[in-house]
Write an enzyme that holds these catalytic residues in place. Structure first.
Site, PDB file in Angstrom:
ATOM      1  CE1 TYR A   1      -3.832  -2.195   0.510  1.00 17.06           C
ATOM      2  CE2 TYR A   1      -2.862  -3.188   2.223  1.00 17.06           C
ATOM      3  CZ  TYR A   1      -3.828  -2.905   1.496  1.00 17.06           C
ATOM      4  OH  TYR A   1      -4.681  -4.092   1.472  1.00 17.06           O
TER       5      TYR A   1
ATOM      6  CG  HIS B   1      -7.121   4.335   0.443  1.00 19.41           C
ATOM      7  ND1 HIS B   1      -8.050   5.483   0.511  1.00 19.41           N
ATOM      8  CD2 HIS B   1      -7.806   3.415   1.074  1.00 19.41           C
ATOM      9  CE1 HIS B   1      -9.132   5.121   0.951  1.00 19.41           C
ATOM     10  NE2 HIS B   1      -9.145   4.089   1.539  1.00 19.41           N
TER      11      HIS B   1
ATOM     12  CG  ASN C   1     -12.378  -0.314   6.292  1.00 10.77           C
ATOM     13  OD1 ASN C   1     -11.896   0.618   5.325  1.00 10.77           O
ATOM     14  ND2 ASN C   1     -12.886  -1.511   5.607  1.00 10.77           N
TER      15      ASN C   1
ATOM     16  CG  ASN D   1     -14.948   2.351   4.145  1.00 12.85           C
ATOM     17  OD1 ASN D   1     -16.096   2.770   4.115  1.00 12.85           O
ATOM     18  ND2 ASN D   1     -14.312   1.394   3.014  1.00 12.85           N
TER      19      ASN D   1
END
Length: 208
Positions: free
Chosen positions: A36, A41, A87, A133
């Site tokens: 990631y 994001h 999240n 989220n």
């Protein structure tokens, strides 16, 4: 004698409150894991990483994340990267606000935003989660959406049904070439929030 002791405790409480007001929790949102690191994001992680590296402070593993402490003009900035995955970001935010006695008005959350063009900046004192989220969980944990968020535009240049792939995808070469300048601005925005205040920071940077 009793009156003097009462005044002493009262004075100490005021000093403690003043110190709390000079402390800021700066939360960069993102996901942990090598896969990631360079994704859209994770822009929140990238901006706080940039500030820490520029100012020569290091992140250390703490409960629910990693944190670096940066001092500037009498203010203390706690740079937090939650390790809860996006999240559940709110768990780390609430824990560190409570632990450090930081007022919610000194919370600053950095996140990606599909509704803004690439690199565009929007700083707001409150708002909905906008389908994000991370913000959704922070709203839930704090039972409030009244806290400052710094939204960084990642645009919405994806085909129908490909939103998740796009958000969790890596920047294009062209975008990468422009990010350093945006990171620089992001670092200045964080410092401005803590020293100049929210209103002046919004006036100075929104839309840039």
């Amino acid at each position: 004698m009793i009156k003097w002791i009462q005044q002493l405790f009262s004075s100490t409480a005021i000093e403690d409150k003043t110190e709390d007001m000079k402390k800021f929790l700066i939360v960069g949102l993102g996901n942990i894991g090598a896969e990631y690191v360079n994704t859209r994001h994770n822009i929140g992680f990238k901006i706080v990483d940039f500030l820490a590296r520029k100012e020569g402070v290091s992140f250390e593993t703490v409960k629910l994340g990693t944190m670096a402490e940066y001092r500037f003009k009498g203010r203390t900035f706690l740079l937090l990267k939650p390790n809860t995955y996006m999240n559940l970001s709110g768990k780390a935010v609430k824990y560190w606000l409570d632990k450090e006695n930081i007022p919610v008005e000194n919370l600053f959350v950095i996140t990606d935003d599909l509704n803004l063009a690439f690199g565009k900046i929007r700083i707001k004192p409150k708002g909905s989660d906008g389908g994000h989220n991370g913000l959704k969980n922070i709203n839930f944990e704090l039972n409030s959406n009244v806290y400052t968020r710094f939204r960084f535009g990642i645009s919405d240049e994806f085909k129908k049904g490909k939103q998740i792939d796009y958000v969790l995808g890596e920047w294009t070469a062209e975008e990468e070439s422009l990010l350093t300048e945006r990171y620089e601005m992001g670092a200045e925005i964080i410092k401005s929030f803590g020293t100049a205040g929210l209103e002046l920071t919004m006036t100075s940077y929104n839309g840039k």
